[in-house]
Design an enzyme around this catalytic site. Sequence first.
Site, mmCIF file in Angstrom:
data_model
loop_
_atom_site.group_PDB
_atom_site.id
_atom_site.type_symbol
_atom_site.label_atom_id
_atom_site.label_comp_id
_atom_site.label_asym_id
_atom_site.label_seq_id
_atom_site.Cartn_x
_atom_site.Cartn_y
_atom_site.Cartn_z
ATOM 1 N N ASP A 2 0.685 -1.167 0.007
ATOM 2 C CA ASP A 2 0.051 0.053 -0.057
ATOM 3 C C ASP A 2 0.820 1.202 0.039
ATOM 4 O OD1 ASP A 2 -2.313 1.428 -0.050
ATOM 5 O OD2 ASP A 2 -2.868 1.183 1.914
ATOM 6 N N GLY A 5 -0.007 5.488 -4.518
ATOM 7 C CA GLY A 5 -0.629 6.788 -4.759
ATOM 8 C C GLY A 5 0.086 7.709 -4.140
ATOM 9 N N HIS A 19 2.781 3.610 -8.942
ATOM 10 C CA HIS A 19 2.470 2.290 -9.488
ATOM 11 C C HIS A 19 3.681 1.588 -10.014
ATOM 12 C CE1 HIS A 19 -1.580 2.646 -7.443
ATOM 13 N NE2 HIS A 19 -2.070 3.441 -8.449
ATOM 14 N N LEU A 113 10.273 -20.525 -5.788
ATOM 15 C CA LEU A 113 9.638 -19.545 -4.912
ATOM 16 C C LEU A 113 8.182 -19.709 -5.878
ATOM 17 C CD1 LEU A 113 8.970 -17.199 -3.045
ATOM 18 C CD2 LEU A 113 9.663 -15.776 -4.986
HETATM 19 C C1 IPE Z 1 -1.300 0.249 -3.631
HETATM 20 O O1 IPE Z 1 -1.169 1.715 -3.602
HETATM 21 C C2 IPE Z 1 -1.621 -0.307 -5.035
HETATM 22 C C3 IPE Z 1 -3.087 -0.547 -5.330
HETATM 23 C C4 IPE Z 1 -3.841 -0.736 -4.665
HETATM 24 C C5 IPE Z 1 -3.039 -0.743 -6.832
HETATM 25 P P1 IPE Z 1 -2.199 2.606 -3.502
HETATM 26 O O2 IPE Z 1 -2.652 3.004 -4.813
HETATM 27 O O3 IPE Z 1 -3.301 1.955 -2.741
HETATM 28 O O4 IPE Z 1 -1.705 3.809 -2.765
HETATM 29 P P2 IPE Z 1 -2.405 4.990 -1.675
HETATM 30 O O5 IPE Z 1 -3.175 4.037 -0.998
HETATM 31 O O6 IPE Z 1 -3.523 5.661 -2.658
HETATM 32 O O7 IPE Z 1 -1.217 5.643 -1.170
HETATM 33 MG MG MG Z 2 -4.236 2.368 -0.703
#
Ligand code: IPE
Ligand code: MG
Length: 233
Positions: A2, A5, A19, A113
């Site tokens: 997580d 973003g 991403h 793995l």
């Molecule tokens: C994790 O990062 C990746 C996915 C869920 C695809 P996020 O996209 O959830 O990142 P934040 O939580 O908005 O920072």
């Molecule tokens: Mg997230």
Amino acid sequence: MDGNGRWAEQQGLPRAVGHEKGAEVVRAVTRAAKARSIKHLTLFAFSSLNWGRPTQEVNALMDLLCHFLESQEQSMIEEGICLRGIGERSFLPQRVKSLLERVEENTNQNNELFLNLAISYDGRRDLVKATQQLVALACQGLLLPADVQEELIMQKLATGNTPDVDLLIRTSGEQRLSGFLPIEACYAELVFIDKLWPDFTSQDLDRALDEFESRQRRFGLTGHQLELSMSPA
Ligand code: IPE
Ligand code: MG
């Protein structure tokens, strides 16, 4: 995994860049896990709930997934990684589905793995699917109530014969499971890390593994019982 973003937003960059960075970390962490003789690794790449994100972001994630599968296929074959996608495959765009199937097929003999990629995954929905399969068998007269045992249910989950989760790591400071492997991780040790996923390193993996080692897993027993069972007879 997580925080992709937020990592991008903090730097004034489009979320898709977060991403992309996150995908690079996936490669590094997968290698680090293998180097530490971890046999099973399940990565939560895309939740069923993530379909609700803006179309542009969902498309960018699907493109990235394709790029990841295509660019990593050869090295996964060479490094002995067996890839399997878990989640609701029917929702995936055809190009992702085909690639996933190809990489799964080309790596299915590998056993260094076992890498499960959770895409369009939600644990509760997975349990519903497993239950439907069992009910279908029962309707055909192939299953009796007494046949429905823990082992059978675990086999019907998307994780199949993957062993129970020992250690579950979530990055970005959030302290919830968000539908990730709810049955498989019911005895897992949970480690929450404040860092955002793009900043996660193999040293962070080591710290989480050290934390795991430091915990006493009692599985309902007393500490005294465990000490007795571990002392030489
Ligand atoms: C994790 O990062 C990746 C996915 C869920 C695809 P996020 O996209 O959830 O990142 P934040 O939580 O908005 O920072
Ligand atoms: Mg997230």
